[in-house]
Design an enzyme around this catalytic site. Structure first.
Site, PDB file in Angstrom:
ATOM      1  N   ASP A 124      44.445  28.585  16.602  1.00 48.29           N
ATOM      2  CA  ASP A 124      43.872  29.275  17.518  1.00 48.29           C
ATOM      3  C   ASP A 124      45.078  29.663  18.204  1.00 48.29           C
ATOM      4  O   ASP A 124      44.867  30.158  19.992  1.00 48.29           O
ATOM      5  CB  ASP A 124      43.003  28.028  17.945  1.00 48.29           C
ATOM      6  CG  ASP A 124      41.949  28.629  18.056  1.00 48.29           C
ATOM      7  OD1 ASP A 124      41.011  30.086  17.450  1.00 48.29           O
ATOM      8  OD2 ASP A 124      40.812  27.761  17.535  1.00 48.29           O
ATOM      9  N   ASP A 185      38.129  35.247  12.463  1.00 53.44           N
ATOM     10  CA  ASP A 185      38.650  34.845  13.546  1.00 53.44           C
ATOM     11  C   ASP A 185      40.208  34.743  13.894  1.00 53.44           C
ATOM     12  O   ASP A 185      40.850  35.423  15.123  1.00 53.44           O
ATOM     13  CB  ASP A 185      38.287  33.863  14.597  1.00 53.44           C
ATOM     14  CG  ASP A 185      36.472  33.320  13.829  1.00 53.44           C
ATOM     15  OD1 ASP A 185      36.148  33.964  13.254  1.00 53.44           O
ATOM     16  OD2 ASP A 185      36.380  32.599  15.761  1.00 53.44           O
ATOM     17  N   THR A 245      29.591  30.480   6.070  1.00 57.54           N
ATOM     18  CA  THR A 245      30.051  30.489   7.400  1.00 57.54           C
ATOM     19  C   THR A 245      29.325  29.478   7.845  1.00 57.54           C
ATOM     20  O   THR A 245      29.156  28.349   7.601  1.00 57.54           O
ATOM     21  CB  THR A 245      28.255  31.684   7.634  1.00 57.54           C
ATOM     22  OG1 THR A 245      28.427  32.079   9.352  1.00 57.54           O
ATOM     23  CG2 THR A 245      27.115  30.541   8.361  1.00 57.54           C
ATOM     24  N   ARG A 257      30.214  38.425  16.735  1.00 55.23           N
ATOM     25  CA  ARG A 257      31.744  38.560  17.911  1.00 55.23           C
ATOM     26  C   ARG A 257      32.704  38.215  16.708  1.00 55.23           C
ATOM     27  O   ARG A 257      33.580  38.638  16.237  1.00 55.23           O
ATOM     28  CB  ARG A 257      31.605  36.475  18.384  1.00 55.23           C
ATOM     29  CG  ARG A 257      32.932  36.344  19.324  1.00 55.23           C
ATOM     30  CD  ARG A 257      32.924  35.820  20.270  1.00 55.23           C
ATOM     31  NE  ARG A 257      32.866  34.054  19.931  1.00 55.23           N
ATOM     32  CZ  ARG A 257      31.671  33.752  20.402  1.00 55.23           C
ATOM     33  NH1 ARG A 257      30.461  34.080  20.861  1.00 55.23           N
ATOM     34  NH2 ARG A 257      31.336  32.504  19.709  1.00 55.23           N
ATOM     35  N   TRP A 261      35.828  40.157  16.739  1.00 51.88           N
ATOM     36  CA  TRP A 261      37.242  39.544  16.318  1.00 51.88           C
ATOM     37  C   TRP A 261      37.866  40.465  15.036  1.00 51.88           C
ATOM     38  O   TRP A 261      39.520  41.085  15.300  1.00 51.88           O
ATOM     39  CB  TRP A 261      37.499  37.947  15.790  1.00 51.88           C
ATOM     40  CG  TRP A 261      36.809  37.133  17.169  1.00 51.88           C
ATOM     41  CD1 TRP A 261      36.140  35.947  16.943  1.00 51.88           C
ATOM     42  CD2 TRP A 261      37.047  36.786  18.167  1.00 51.88           C
ATOM     43  NE1 TRP A 261      36.227  35.345  17.696  1.00 51.88           N
ATOM     44  CE2 TRP A 261      36.483  36.178  18.632  1.00 51.88           C
ATOM     45  CE3 TRP A 261      37.813  38.210  18.987  1.00 51.88           C
ATOM     46  CZ2 TRP A 261      36.560  35.658  20.177  1.00 51.88           C
ATOM     47  CZ3 TRP A 261      38.157  37.482  20.517  1.00 51.88           C
ATOM     48  CH2 TRP A 261      37.355  36.154  20.643  1.00 51.88           C
TER      49      TRP A 261
HETATM   50  N1  GLY Z   1      37.693  31.893  17.494  1.00 50.16           N
HETATM   51  C1  GLY Z   1      35.758  30.951  18.086  1.00 50.16           C
HETATM   52  C2  GLY Z   1      34.807  31.682  18.725  1.00 50.16           C
HETATM   53  O1  GLY Z   1      34.636  32.749  18.599  1.00 50.16           O
HETATM   54  O2  GLY Z   1      33.602  31.086  18.681  1.00 50.16           O
END
Ligand code: GLY
Length: 410
Positions: A124, A185, A245, A257, A261
């Protein structure tokens, strides 16, 4: 694979400016038609609301908001994966308001992330250091932010698995359990590597980003453009195992989400490389997400959840998707993506803000963090506030957003 050094350097990612009102120096084409006046009015009012909310809450914020409980921010001391968004929101608030109080809060908050530049235990680092430290470098010209962001990039590339050609998502480097897990992500963490190559002239960062993006585009998108959240590999051989997942409904579903991303991340990688495969993937993911939207333009948390289209919402997915679509429209010249982005931002502004609450710490409500864990269902999330402001300012003040995060296409 190698991306030419000239091409990387041409992104001019290190342009520094010194005040919220100075002339933009980066090279993005931000000349597009203005939306109709009523739309502009709604978006400006939403940005004003978000900025005033941040101004009211900032004096009591001592760490990094991770999400709300009973409408109040809950904090992480080290930033978890979200520590970039509070300083990023403050930078956006500074650009919108020109009030230096936001700049002071942004600097103070970003400083607290310093220990994380050495963190090799997470993918991250782009989320953590791009909206905070890269933006700080671009807006202030203070080299300490650049140096720290480059260290974060060095930490991130240690997570690259050359056999499978991917950046592992989760777990410490010596934790074998998650060594083969790749998540959609991560596409959003690659721009930190593009930044590092542009700053240092060393292609190794961008080359890893490109390899990861190629692997992602090979295994994640289904023929209809939807994606799973996770794809597992054998970390020892690099052999693909299959979709999975954690935050979505199932390995065959499409967590909204994650889809956002992906579409934003592939668009960014296209801008940094001009690789037409990345553009095609960005468009495919975008087209699926646009087609899955309900008339209210607030994404359901998973486009294939059993109760969809009447399932729980995730407004954060809408904010991220709007930013990605604005970027994709600018990169392709296809106005239709911008039209959808404007509808998303308008919908968030009209139906998801916390205007009617006197308690709320966040600006955007109706976000969902982790539905399968029943963790954070229809709450406020710091990335929803950040991307709402980024998206609206992409429309209202594109040169300022360009100065902050570099919208240029190589
Ligand atoms: N990257 C983690 C989320 O979007 O929850």
């Amino acid at each position: 694979m190698s991306v030419s050094r000239r091409t990387v350097l041409a992104s001019a990612a290190g342009v520094a400016a010194v005040s919220a009102t100075s002339t933009p120096a980066a090279a993005a084409d931000t000349t597009v038609a203005r939306p109709p006046a009523p739309t502009l009015h709604k978006l400006r009012a939403a940005a004003d609301y978000a900025v005033e909310k941040v101004r009211a809450v900032a004096p009591s914020v001592t760490a990094f908001p991770v999400g709300t409980k009973f409408e109040k921010w809950v904090y992480s001391q080290n930033g978890d994966w979200v520590g970039g968004f509070w300083p990023g929101t403050l930078w956006m608030a500074w650009l919108h308001s020109k009030d230096d109080a936001f700049r002071g809060w942004a600097v103070a908050s970003a400083e607290k992330l310093a220990p994380r530049q050495y963190d090799t235990g997470t993918h991250d680092l782009g989320f953590l250091f791009y909206p905070s430290w890269v933006t700080a470098w671009r807006l202030t010209g203070d080299a300490r932010w650049r140096t720290g962001a480059l260290r974060a990039a060095d930490s991130l590339i240690q997570r690259y698995n050359p056999r499978g050609r991917f950046i592992r998502a989760w777990g410490a480097l010596n934790d074998e359990r998650n060594a083969g897990r790749v998540i959609i992500d991560t596409m959003m963490n690659l721009d930190l590597l593009a930044f590092a190559s542009s700053q240092t002239g060393d292609d190794k960062y961008l080359n890893i980003a490109v390899e990861h993006a190629r692997t992602t585009r090979r295994v994640f998108p289904r023929p209809d453009g939807s994606t799973p959240h996770v794809y597992d590999f054998d970390p020892a051989t690099g052999a693909p195992i299959g979709p999975n997942t954690v935050q979505g409904y199932s390995p065959t579903s499409c967590w909204s989400r994650g889809q956002a991303w992906g579409l934003y991340g592939f668009t960014t990688m296209y801008r940094r490389t001009r690789n037409p495969e990345f553009l095609a993937t960005a468009r495919s993911l975008a087209d699926f997400a646009v087609g899955a939207l309900t008339p209210d333009h607030v994404p359901v948390w998973d486009y294939r959840a059993p109760q969809q289209p009447y399932d729980i919402k995730d407004a954060s997915a809408g904010a991220i998707m709007a930013c990605g679509l604005l970027d994709l429209s600018a990169a392709t010249g296809r106005h239709a993506y911008r039209e959808v982005a404007l509808r998303l931002l308008t919908a968030l502004s009209e139906t998801c803000l916390t205007r009617n609450s006197t308690r709320a710490d966040g600006a955007v409500a109706r976000c969902t963090r982790h539905r399968p864990n029943e963790d954070g269902v229809e709450i406020s999330l710091p990335y929803a506030d950040y991307y709402l402001l980024e998206g609206i300012l992409r429309v209202l003040q594109p040169q300022d957003v360009d100065r902050a995060i570099d919208l240029a296409t190589v």
